[in-house]
Design an enzyme around this catalytic site. Structure first.
Site, short mmCIF file in Angstrom:
data_model
loop_
_atom_site.label_atom_id
_atom_site.label_comp_id
_atom_site.label_asym_id
_atom_site.label_seq_id
_atom_site.Cartn_x
_atom_site.Cartn_y
_atom_site.Cartn_z
N CYS A 113 37.98 45.88 32.29
CA CYS A 113 38.19 44.44 32.51
C CYS A 113 39.62 43.97 32.28
CB CYS A 113 37.21 43.62 31.68
SG CYS A 113 35.50 44.03 32.09
N HIS A 259 39.26 36.28 31.69
CA HIS A 259 38.47 37.23 32.48
C HIS A 259 37.11 36.62 32.76
CE1 HIS A 259 36.17 40.60 33.74
NE2 HIS A 259 35.56 40.77 32.59
N ASN A 289 31.23 38.83 38.19
CA ASN A 289 32.22 39.53 37.34
C ASN A 289 32.73 40.75 38.12
OD1 ASN A 289 33.43 41.31 35.52
ND2 ASN A 289 32.06 40.81 33.84
O1 UT7 Z 1 33.18 42.05 31.77
C1 UT7 Z 1 32.79 42.22 30.44
C2 UT7 Z 1 31.53 42.89 30.38
N1 UT7 Z 1 30.29 42.18 30.36
C3 UT7 Z 1 30.05 41.01 29.76
O2 UT7 Z 1 30.89 40.29 29.34
C4 UT7 Z 1 28.61 40.62 29.60
C5 UT7 Z 1 28.35 40.08 28.22
N2 UT7 Z 1 26.93 39.79 27.99
C6 UT7 Z 1 26.28 38.85 28.64
O3 UT7 Z 1 26.83 38.14 29.45
C7 UT7 Z 1 24.81 38.61 28.28
O4 UT7 Z 1 24.47 39.45 27.19
C8 UT7 Z 1 23.86 38.90 29.47
C9 UT7 Z 1 24.00 37.79 30.51
C10 UT7 Z 1 24.12 40.25 30.06
C11 UT7 Z 1 22.41 38.87 28.99
O5 UT7 Z 1 22.12 37.63 28.42
P1 UT7 Z 1 21.44 37.57 27.00
O6 UT7 Z 1 21.20 36.15 26.73
O7 UT7 Z 1 22.28 38.35 26.02
O8 UT7 Z 1 20.07 38.29 27.29
P2 UT7 Z 1 19.43 39.56 26.59
O9 UT7 Z 1 19.99 40.82 27.17
O10 UT7 Z 1 19.44 39.42 25.12
O11 UT7 Z 1 17.96 39.40 27.08
C12 UT7 Z 1 17.17 38.22 26.78
C13 UT7 Z 1 15.93 38.27 27.62
C14 UT7 Z 1 15.22 39.62 27.55
O12 UT7 Z 1 13.84 39.39 27.65
P3 UT7 Z 1 12.91 39.41 26.32
O13 UT7 Z 1 13.07 40.79 25.73
O14 UT7 Z 1 13.44 38.33 25.44
O15 UT7 Z 1 11.55 39.14 26.87
C15 UT7 Z 1 15.70 40.30 28.80
O16 UT7 Z 1 14.77 41.28 29.25
O17 UT7 Z 1 16.27 38.06 28.99
C16 UT7 Z 1 15.76 39.15 29.76
N3 UT7 Z 1 16.67 39.37 30.87
C17 UT7 Z 1 16.50 38.79 32.07
N4 UT7 Z 1 15.57 37.95 32.52
C18 UT7 Z 1 15.69 37.53 33.80
C19 UT7 Z 1 17.78 40.15 30.90
N5 UT7 Z 1 18.35 40.09 32.11
C20 UT7 Z 1 17.58 39.25 32.86
C21 UT7 Z 1 17.64 38.79 34.19
N6 UT7 Z 1 16.68 37.93 34.61
N7 UT7 Z 1 18.62 39.16 35.03
#
Ligand code: UT7
Length: 332
Positions: A113, A259, A289
């Protein structure tokens, strides 16, 4: 005394638009979840057969045109990507071949990144030392071919996307009060596996196996919460260090381009730095991204739309896989 300045910028994204509803048809997700958690409305993915050159070449040509230069005016290419077309040689080689710029050096940078910020620092050092005069710095990615497009990978595949951005740098006299002023660059390898692609790898015999493919170890893996937690502290910390090093405070800064990892991350960075909305530029809604390409794409949009004016103080900051992060302060 001389320093380097950005003489022209350009960008290119694939014409294939992938909306949140398109993704909802491929995995268990929704437009509402993606917008609320990431701010992304649509992104661009390449069509089968498209290569790094298809994105990087138009971006580079636009940057050269904006700088009033020809490919043969360039002395070097610095190419930042974490998703090269091939294991070797690097993408810079293919861009050199396509550009018609002669046998100039082409260096690939693997800094994910913050790759474009790292690329600017290399080009800046080359120009300051007098080794090279005019350098093309590119940030380009094709992430869409390396993601798990299923429920198991939905936290990754809704975020990452494809694109390229480019800038041409050249020397200016330090008395011109213009150019790249300071850098702040870091790495913390303790988190190397928090956002990575495991295979193929030269440590494996053979470099990739059928079982690795079956397990999806050739696809991007991410601990999203870990990345989020570190990104929202490292980017403000690093950007502030670069601003201080340049001899300024945030009151002097006209524009921050963070970023484009996740709109929630950009908002948290803005809040922690106490910046107004007009001081921060985001375009993740339209492109997702694009890793090393987010900053040069945003930079070109700001340059062409007039959001950036000559004399403005600009800050770039990025965080990602490695973990690697870094910032740069530029007098536009
Ligand atoms: O370029 C730099 C690299 N990347 C980043 O900067 C990404 C940094 N991280 C993030 O942006 C966030 O962590 C994400 C957007 C990737 C995920 O959001 P989050 O609020 O941290 O979600 P999570 O992974 O903790 O998951 C929460 C819930 C889970 O369900 P349960 O276990 O609570 O039932 C996931 O399975 O959301 C679920 N989930 C989704 N649901 C619908 C994860 N991805 C999705 C999705 N659609 N695409």
């Amino acid at each position: 005394m001389r320093r380097s300045a950005i003489l022209g910028t350009g960008f290119c994204v694939p014409d294939r638009v992938v909306t949140n509803d398109d993704l909802a048809g491929l995995m268990d997700t929704s437009d509402q979840w993606i917008r609320e958690r990431t701010g992304i409305e649509e992104r661009r993915w390449v069509r089968e057969g498209q290569t790094s050159v298809d994105l990087a070449l138009p971006a580079a040509q636009q940057a050269l045109e904006a700088a009033g230069l020809k490919p043969t005016d360039l002395d070097a290419i610095v190419f930042a990507t974490s998703s090269p077309d091939h294991f070797c040689p690097g993408n810079g080689v293919y861009l050199q071949r396509a550009l018609g710029a002669g046998h100039l050096p082409a260096l690939d940078i693997r800094a994910q990144c913050p790759g474009f910020v790292y690329g600017l620092s290399v080009a800046d050092a080359w120009i300051r030392s007098g080794q090279y005069e005019r350098i093309l710095v590119v940030g380009q990615e094709i992430q869409s071919t390396g993601m798990d497009i299923s429920n198991a990978g939905r936290h990754i595949s809704v975020i990452f996307a494809d694109g390229a951005g480019a800038a041409v740098l050249g020397p200016v006299d330090a008395s011109e009060e213009r150019g790249l002023l300071s850098f702040d660059l870091h790495t913390d390898g303790d988190f190397a596996e928090s956002l990575w692609v495991d295979a193929p790898g030269c440590m494996y015999h053979p470099r990739i196996t059928a079982s690795q493919l079956e397990e999806g170890r050739h696809l991007l893996q991410m601990d999203g919460r870990d990345v989020f937690r570190h990104a929202v502290t490292r980017m403000p910390e690093s950007a502030t260090a670069a601003v201080t090093k340049a001899g300024y405070t945030w009151d002097d800064v006209h524009l921050l381009i963070p970023h484009q990892a996740n709109l929630r991350i950009s908002e948290a960075v803005q809040k922690s730095l106490n910046l107004r909305d007009d001081q921060v530029y985001n375009n993740i809604m339209r492109y997702g991204n694009t890793t090393a390409a987010t900053i040069p794409i945003a930079l070109d949009e700001c340059a062409r739309s007039g959001r950036l004016k000559r004399g403005d103080l600009l800050v770039l900051t990025a965080f990602g896989s490695g973990f690697m992060w870094g910032s740069c302060v530029i007098r536009w």
